[in-house]
Write an enzyme that holds these catalytic residues in place. Structure first.
Site, PDB file in Angstrom:
ATOM      1  N   SER A 268       0.768   4.490  -8.539  1.00  0.00           N
ATOM      2  CA  SER A 268       1.183   3.312  -7.781  1.00  0.00           C
ATOM      3  C   SER A 268      -0.010   2.382  -7.627  1.00  0.00           C
ATOM      4  O   SER A 268      -1.161   2.802  -7.758  1.00  0.00           O
ATOM      5  CB  SER A 268       1.700   3.724  -6.401  1.00  0.00           C
ATOM      6  OG  SER A 268       0.635   3.972  -5.503  1.00  0.00           O
ATOM      7  N   ASP A 269       0.253   1.128  -7.327  1.00  0.00           N
ATOM      8  CA  ASP A 269      -0.846   0.276  -6.897  1.00  0.00           C
ATOM      9  C   ASP A 269      -1.120   0.576  -5.425  1.00  0.00           C
ATOM     10  O   ASP A 269      -0.369   1.294  -4.762  1.00  0.00           O
ATOM     11  CB  ASP A 269      -0.520  -1.206  -7.124  1.00  0.00           C
ATOM     12  CG  ASP A 269      -1.783  -2.034  -7.355  1.00  0.00           C
ATOM     13  OD1 ASP A 269      -2.866  -1.619  -6.888  1.00  0.00           O
ATOM     14  OD2 ASP A 269      -1.696  -3.093  -7.990  1.00  0.00           O
ATOM     15  N   TRP A 270      -2.186   0.004  -4.924  1.00  0.00           N
ATOM     16  CA  TRP A 270      -2.673   0.352  -3.585  1.00  0.00           C
ATOM     17  C   TRP A 270      -1.577   0.143  -2.532  1.00  0.00           C
ATOM     18  O   TRP A 270      -1.189  -0.969  -2.231  1.00  0.00           O
ATOM     19  CB  TRP A 270      -3.885  -0.515  -3.253  1.00  0.00           C
ATOM     20  CG  TRP A 270      -4.585  -0.158  -1.983  1.00  0.00           C
ATOM     21  CD1 TRP A 270      -4.086  -0.216  -0.718  1.00  0.00           C
ATOM     22  CD2 TRP A 270      -5.926   0.306  -1.857  1.00  0.00           C
ATOM     23  NE1 TRP A 270      -5.028   0.181   0.188  1.00  0.00           N
ATOM     24  CE2 TRP A 270      -6.170   0.508  -0.482  1.00  0.00           C
ATOM     25  CE3 TRP A 270      -6.947   0.570  -2.768  1.00  0.00           C
ATOM     26  CZ2 TRP A 270      -7.397   0.957   0.013  1.00  0.00           C
ATOM     27  CZ3 TRP A 270      -8.166   1.010  -2.275  1.00  0.00           C
ATOM     28  CH2 TRP A 270      -8.390   1.202  -0.904  1.00  0.00           C
ATOM     29  N   GLY A 271      -1.071   1.254  -2.001  1.00  0.00           N
ATOM     30  CA  GLY A 271      -0.103   1.183  -0.921  1.00  0.00           C
ATOM     31  C   GLY A 271       1.279   0.715  -1.322  1.00  0.00           C
ATOM     32  O   GLY A 271       2.113   0.451  -0.449  1.00  0.00           O
ATOM     33  N   SER A 272       1.562   0.626  -2.631  1.00  0.00           N
ATOM     34  CA  SER A 272       2.829   0.008  -3.031  1.00  0.00           C
ATOM     35  C   SER A 272       4.038   0.886  -2.728  1.00  0.00           C
ATOM     36  O   SER A 272       5.159   0.381  -2.640  1.00  0.00           O
ATOM     37  CB  SER A 272       2.806  -0.372  -4.519  1.00  0.00           C
ATOM     38  OG  SER A 272       2.755   0.768  -5.348  1.00  0.00           O
TER      39      SER A 272
END
Length: 734
Positions: A268-272
């Site tokens: 995932s991207d950061w916190g997605s």
């Protein structure tokens, strides 16, 4: 998938399955849990608790923002205290260099030099892996048509064909001879998918498009990366047609892991994963964890969704254990392929790190690519003598260098770069590089003039005073380095602060002006361009920017860059791109406003077109000669063009070939880049350039999402830019 990668994976299948059978549910989830080091976070960190204890317990599988052979060794030693002693993966945003900074990726793309772009990624991998890093969150392969979106600086521009070639080159550069070989970084193609089409160019915004456009324009660079053997993909922040990419099964399960048979893992991207709640897609963090893992997101970066809820979701039967095991297998496979399972400390070598710290060959490569990334946009002749203003002479001239970037250093590094304590010593300003080149009989004059982004005009008087004494003004303006990048969307792309006012003040002196622009994206500068005799677009060129710019200014190197994105006249034209549809009411010319698709107050044409860029000399193109005007379906069509060069310096020319499908079952673009060649031309030289086209070059997605070709009429176009081509028409397959 690359055949070499398939062969590489086979020996590890049994070992992965054996290890997986020994793991508890919590240990499996731990392999999918990624956290950031608190030392250099690149996003909002979630509460972690005692992350070191979690590593010891096998509840963390990878970390980002941990660099340095010593620090990574210390954390790896903690991982080896876990029950199964599974090592950590260390990931980092190594976007355009590590110790040696290359041009921002969009600037690299302006070189159109695929071997040099691959070499830049290779050097980044050598330096980063020597500092304990296993995995880079690059390349970004998003197609970018909207320069308001700050992340265009990370990509390769607007064209899917060029973007695909550059994506594959960067993957090969980062991964070298294969995972597990010396100085190899796992590459990560991002952001999957269509992030570059965010509405309004506003970062993290929604995307809505047809699947045909998705497959034809935005997915090809990802497919090219997968075909090149990319180890990982990162999903994107945006929702796509109402479904967040992180929870999008169409993207991750159907296309990536299904149709493309991708064997790596998705992060995932950061916190997605957590952010699917404010999207309105997930009712809770547990719900987001379930939706993400089922859709195909393997690793959770900084959401704490998997580590908090995934084990319970499996116990409750809401997530099949087979889905969890599949994700863990993908991660473990990469840990085996990189060699970490056999030697967890193989990249934790302080001696190797010190050897790569100031590698002269790396710096020379950065300088060479920087010089090739510079785009000459304008080079008018002087009224006296009839010669173009550039290149400048190193003797017999009084040169006034004015502007906030003349004596800048770290600005040249651009966004997504590393700041090192000795940058102030090892980076040379453009002003100093120019001053060192001047010989006796020349004067170097300097004034800052103004800041990059303030309202202070008090320096104008000094700038005018200096300019009045000079024969030529070199004016270096642009953005701050933090104005292009993630979360750096801009609605106003004009030169910030009072820089345009400085241009107006100096132009009133009537002296020749070389305007140089440093930025990470296309800016809007139509009015300043009118006042300049010559214009160089320098992007952010990296550690050796000063030397590279001086090489071009004084003609040691003829500029050869070509724009990878269309430059608008004003923000009102955005999005603007070369491969648009014709519409049913196309304007006949720039002045046609009568019930056609046009602005009543502005030409449709851009300020500078995709593929545009001048050199110190002129290249004349003959009309293309085709091997047939009626090729059969399976023929190979040969296209030849004769080039004649009139210049005094050797010049690299990028010869571009475009096609147009004139009548199809769905509307096709007015131009599509299908090939290019870079050739070196010596003064007075002529060269014949040949291309070959097949029906595969004519294929497209029809309304049923079938990838087909249709016989019919096609335009074949060759030239130095998308708006400067010569055309021959053929009837193919009829």
């Amino acid at each position: 998938m690359a055949a070499g990668l398939q062969a590489q994976q086979k020996p590890y299948t049994l070992r992965v399955d054996s290890l997986l059978s020994l793991m508890t549910l919590e240990e499996k989830v731990g392999q999918l849990h990624q956290i950031s080091s608190p030392f250099a976070a690149t996003g909002p960190i979630s509460p972690t608790g005692n992350f070191q204890q979690q590593i010891k317990e096998g509840r963390v599988g990878s970390m980002l923002n941990v660099t340095g052979a010593l620090r990574t060794r210390q954390l790896q030693e903690l991982a080896l205290q876990s029950r199964l002693k599974i090592p950590l993966l260390f990931g980092q945003d190594v976007i355009h260099g590590y110790r040696t900074t290359f041009p921002v990726p969009l600037g690299e793309a302006a070189s159109w030099n695929l071997p040099a772009i691959e070499q830049a990624a290779r050097i980044a991998a050598i330096e980063a892996s020597a500092s304990g890093i296993h995995w880079t969150f690059a390349p970004m392969v998003d197609i970018g048509r909207d320069p308001r979106w700050g992340r265009v600086m990370e990509g390769a521009g607007e064209d899917p064909w060029l973007g695909s070639l550059i994506a594959a080159s960067r993957v090969r550069g980062f991964q070298g001879k294969g995972l597990g070989t010396q100085a190899s970084l796992m590459a990560c193609a991002k952001h999957f998918a269509a992030y570059g089409a965010a509405v309004g160019g506003r970062d993290y915004n929604s995307v809505d498009m047809s699947e045909r456009q998705l497959r034809e324009l935005y997915l090809p660079p990802f497919k090219a990366a997968v075909d090149a053997g990319v180890a990982t993909l990162m999903n994107s922040f945006n929702d796509l047609n109402g479904v967040p990419a992180t929870g999008n099964a169409l993207l991750q399960r159907k296309i990536l892991k299904g149709e493309w048979d991708f064997k790596g893992f998705v992060v995932s991207d950061w916190g997605s994963i957590r952010e699917m709640q404010p999207h309105g897609f997930s009712a809770s963090l547990a719900d987001a964890a379930r939706q993400a893992i089922v859709a195909g997101s393997d690793i959770d970066m900084e959401s704490r969704a998997y580590t908090k809820h995934l084990a319970d979701l499996v116990r409750e039967g809401k997530v099949p254990v087979e889905i969890l095991d599949e994700a863990v297998r993908r991660v473990l496979l990469k840990k085996y392929e990189t060699g970490l399972m056999d030697d967890p400390f193989r990249y934790c070598d302080t001696l190797m790190e010190s050897k790569q710290w100031n590698n002269r060959l790396h710096l020379d490569a950065a300088q060479a690519l920087a010089s090739e990334s510079i785009v000459l946009l304008k080079n008018d002749t002087l009224q006296s003598g009839g010669q173009a203003l550039l290149p400048l002479s190193v003797s017999g001239q009084k040169i006034a260098m004015i502007g906030p970037l003349v004596m800048a250093k770290k600005e040249h590094l651009g966004f997504w770069s590393f700041d090192w304590p000795d940058d102030s010593v090892r980076i040379q300003t453009v002003g100093d590089a120019v001053r060192k080149r001047l010989k006796s009989g020349s004067d170097f004059l300097y004034a800052r003039g103004c800041g990059l982004n303030d309202a202070d005009t008090s320096g104008f008087a000094d700038a005018v005073s200096v300019a009045e004494k000079a024969d030529v003004i070199v004016l270096y303006l642009g953005e701050e380095r933090a104005m292009s990048g993630e979360a750096k969307s801009r609605s106003n792309l004009h030169l910030p602060g009072v820089q345009e006012a400085l241009v107006n003040r100096l132009s009133a002196l009537g002296k020749p002006i070389v305007l140089m622009l440093g930025a990470g994206r296309p800016l809007v500068f139509e009015q300043p361009a009118k006042h300049a005799t010559s214009i160089l677009y320098t992007w952010w060129l990296g550690t050796r920017a000063g030397e590279a710019i001086a090489d071009v200014l004084f003609g040691k190197i003829s500029p050869s860059g070509k724009l990878p994105m269309t430059f608008p006249r004003t923000e009102g034209q955005i999005p603007i791109y070369y491969n648009h549809f014709n519409t049913g009411r196309p304007a006949k010319n720039e002045n046609d406003r009568n019930y056609v698709s046009a602005y009543i107050d502005l030409p449709n044409s851009p300020l500078y077109a995709f593929g545009y860029g001048l050199g110190y000399g002129s290249v004349i193109y003959s009309k293309p000669i085709l091997s047939s005007l009626v090729p059969k379906e399976n023929d190979i069509l040969e296209v030849q063009v004769q080039l004649s060069y009139n210049g005094t310096l050797p010049h690299k020319e990028t010869v571009q070939l475009y096609i147009r499908d004139k009548n199809a079952s769905v509307v096709r673009p007015v131009k599509e880049l299908k090939s290019f060649q870079q050739i070196i031309l010596l003064p007075g030289e002529q060269k014949l350039v040949s291309f070959k086209l097949t029906r595969e070059d004519l294929m497209f997605y029809n309304s049923e999402l079938q990838y087909i070709w249709e016989p019919g009429a096609f335009d074949i176009m060759v030239g130095p830019a998308s708006d400067n081509v010569q055309t021959v028409s053929v009837n193919w397959g009829k």
